[in-house]
Motif scaffolding. Structure first.
Motif, PDB file in Angstrom:
ATOM      1  N   ARG A  88       0.825  -1.207   0.000  1.00  0.00           N
ATOM      2  CA  ARG A  88       0.000   0.000   0.000  1.00  0.00           C
ATOM      3  C   ARG A  88       0.860   1.258   0.000  1.00  0.00           C
ATOM      4  O   ARG A  88       1.953   1.281   0.573  1.00  0.00           O
ATOM      5  N   ALA A  89       0.355   2.317  -0.633  1.00  0.00           N
ATOM      6  CA  ALA A  89       0.911   3.667  -0.505  1.00  0.00           C
ATOM      7  C   ALA A  89      -0.076   4.478   0.311  1.00  0.00           C
ATOM      8  O   ALA A  89      -1.246   4.615  -0.068  1.00  0.00           O
ATOM      9  N   LEU A  90       0.369   5.008   1.458  1.00  0.00           N
ATOM     10  CA  LEU A  90      -0.535   5.677   2.396  1.00  0.00           C
ATOM     11  C   LEU A  90      -0.099   7.122   2.632  1.00  0.00           C
ATOM     12  O   LEU A  90       1.100   7.422   2.653  1.00  0.00           O
ATOM     13  N   PRO A  91      -1.063   8.035   2.844  1.00  0.00           N
ATOM     14  CA  PRO A  91      -0.720   9.436   3.104  1.00  0.00           C
ATOM     15  C   PRO A  91      -0.240   9.658   4.531  1.00  0.00           C
ATOM     16  O   PRO A  91      -0.733   9.039   5.464  1.00  0.00           O
ATOM     17  N   GLY A  92       0.736  10.564   4.678  1.00  0.00           N
ATOM     18  CA  GLY A  92       1.254  10.916   5.996  1.00  0.00           C
ATOM     19  C   GLY A  92       2.751  10.741   6.069  1.00  0.00           C
ATOM     20  O   GLY A  92       3.369  10.157   5.167  1.00  0.00           O
ATOM     21  N   SER A  93       3.352  11.244   7.132  1.00  0.00           N
ATOM     22  CA  SER A  93       4.793  11.070   7.312  1.00  0.00           C
ATOM     23  C   SER A  93       5.091   9.597   7.572  1.00  0.00           C
ATOM     24  O   SER A  93       4.267   8.874   8.147  1.00  0.00           O
ATOM     25  N   ALA A  94       6.286   9.167   7.161  1.00  0.00           N
ATOM     26  CA  ALA A  94       6.632   7.750   7.285  1.00  0.00           C
ATOM     27  C   ALA A  94       6.566   7.287   8.738  1.00  0.00           C
ATOM     28  O   ALA A  94       6.012   6.218   9.032  1.00  0.00           O
ATOM     29  N   ALA A  95       7.120   8.069   9.662  1.00  0.00           N
ATOM     30  CA  ALA A  95       7.135   7.656  11.064  1.00  0.00           C
ATOM     31  C   ALA A  95       5.719   7.539  11.612  1.00  0.00           C
ATOM     32  O   ALA A  95       5.381   6.581  12.315  1.00  0.00           O
ATOM     33  N   ARG A  96       4.858   8.508  11.282  1.00  0.00           N
ATOM     34  CA  ARG A  96       3.486   8.486  11.806  1.00  0.00           C
ATOM     35  C   ARG A  96       2.684   7.327  11.200  1.00  0.00           C
ATOM     36  O   ARG A  96       1.951   6.625  11.904  1.00  0.00           O
ATOM     37  N   VAL A  97       2.830   7.123   9.896  1.00  0.00           N
ATOM     38  CA  VAL A  97       2.088   6.049   9.228  1.00  0.00           C
ATOM     39  C   VAL A  97       2.510   4.690   9.769  1.00  0.00           C
ATOM     40  O   VAL A  97       1.668   3.836  10.082  1.00  0.00           O
ATOM     41  N   LEU A  98       3.816   4.462   9.897  1.00  0.00           N
ATOM     42  CA  LEU A  98       4.292   3.158  10.363  1.00  0.00           C
ATOM     43  C   LEU A  98       3.955   2.938  11.838  1.00  0.00           C
ATOM     44  O   LEU A  98       3.637   1.820  12.242  1.00  0.00           O
ATOM     45  N   ALA A  99       4.033   3.993  12.645  1.00  0.00           N
ATOM     46  CA  ALA A  99       3.666   3.856  14.056  1.00  0.00           C
ATOM     47  C   ALA A  99       2.196   3.479  14.188  1.00  0.00           C
ATOM     48  O   ALA A  99       1.812   2.700  15.068  1.00  0.00           O
ATOM     49  N   ALA A 100       1.355   4.007  13.285  1.00  0.00           N
ATOM     50  CA  ALA A 100      -0.072   3.686  13.324  1.00  0.00           C
ATOM     51  C   ALA A 100      -0.323   2.224  12.971  1.00  0.00           C
ATOM     52  O   ALA A 100      -1.357   1.667  13.333  1.00  0.00           O
ATOM     53  N   GLN A 101       0.629   1.608  12.244  1.00  0.00           N
ATOM     54  CA  GLN A 101       0.487   0.195  11.886  1.00  0.00           C
ATOM     55  C   GLN A 101       0.946  -0.733  13.009  1.00  0.00           C
ATOM     56  O   GLN A 101       0.761  -1.947  12.942  1.00  0.00           O
TER      57      GLN A 101
END
Length: 293
Positions: A88-101
């Motif tokens: 997937r390509a997801l919107p947001g900063s990399a750190a924030r997106v990955l932390a949400a996962q």
């Protein structure tokens, strides 16, 4: 093998060689643990109506989709654990997106570029931000690290019981069929350490620490009887001692403490420092998982 240790393995990619190396490491790990693999490329969201800003955001979005396509090509149809891979390509900063996962039952994997020490101290990185604040376990794969099976696995243990740190280390040693080195570091002042060594009563710290560790390790040894391990107890600086002798094809497991990435660098926290200094992949264990059978 403990096939339920990770619910899923999530790896961040940006098209760089470092992120593709992290993808290779994450794929092997997902396969070993029978976990789902999700590949995520993050891109910033549009916050400014100016045409120039919109153009930069669109370019970043295209780069994220290109990174996702490169990851798919890199995998060559590999289905770790017999499962389909989600990309997937997801919107947001990399750190924030990955932390949400990241949850207590997930593993998030990122690469780490070989920045100069001065750059790392000032700028930080996605890996430092995740190691400092993500809720689950984080794996950081540095530039140049081996992505196949490790030579050995080292786990740093503290003076109090950290079952998830030891459990993660034993689970990895079991899944990978590698020996485990359990390292306990006590004391940071060489002068005080020398004085303690001259005191026959105080010098019994080594024996006391060994007995304590033996009790804590017994549970995991019973659970993973095929794992061979050695116990090493040393005095010295925890960061330097944890990193001493590690090579690119080792694996280091440490416990994490939630804080901001900037605080970690300012306070010289152990997880932040080993993530930025280790030549091999590092697992930073944050949360207590649900019990596994």
């Amino acid at each position: 093998m403990n096939n339920t240790w990770y619910r899923s393995v999530v790896v961040g990619v940006d098209g760089s060689d470092e992120s593709l190396a992290a993808l290779s490491w994450a794929t092997v790990t997902a396969d070993l643990h029978g976990a789902r693999l999700a590949v995520v490329a993050a891109h910033p969201v549009e916050v400014d109506a100016e045409p120039a800003a919109a153009g930069l955001v669109e370019e970043a979005r295209e780069l994220a989709h290109h990174a996702a396509r490169a990851a798919r090509e890199r995998l060559h149809g590999w289905r770790p654990g017999g499962r389909d891979i989600e990309i997937r390509a997801l919107p947001g900063s990399a750190a924030r997106v990955l932390a949400a996962q990241s949850t207590a039952d997930d593993l998030v994997v990122v690469g780490r570029r070989g920045l100069r020490a001065f750059d790392r101290a000032l700028l930080g990185s996605v890996s430092s931000a995740l190691a400092a604040g993500a809720p689950g376990t984080i794996a950081v794969v540095p530039a140049g690290a081996a992505t196949d099976e490790p030579r050995k696995i080292r786990v740093g243990v503290g003076p109090v019981d950290e079952p998830d740190v030891l459990g993660t280390a034993f689970a990895e040693a079991d899944a990978r069929g590698r020996p485990l080195e359990v390292l306990h570091v006590t004391g940071t002042d060489p002068i005080s350490s020398a004085l303690l060594d001259m005191d026959p009563v105080a010098a019994s710290w080594h024996e006391a620490a060994a007995v304590d560790l033996a009790d804590r390790l017994a549970r995991w040894s019973d659970k993973y009887p095929t794992v061979t391990y050695t116990v090493v107890i040393r005095r010295g600086d925890p960061i330097a001692t944890l990193l001493h002798g590690l090579v690119r094809n080792d694996l280091l497991v440490v416990g994490g403490r939630s804080h901001s990435a900037v605080a970690g660098r300012l306070l010289r926290s152990v997880p932040d420092s080993v993530v930025r200094g280790a030549p091999c992949p590092v697992l930073v264990v944050h949360a207590h998982r649900h019990p596994v059978g």
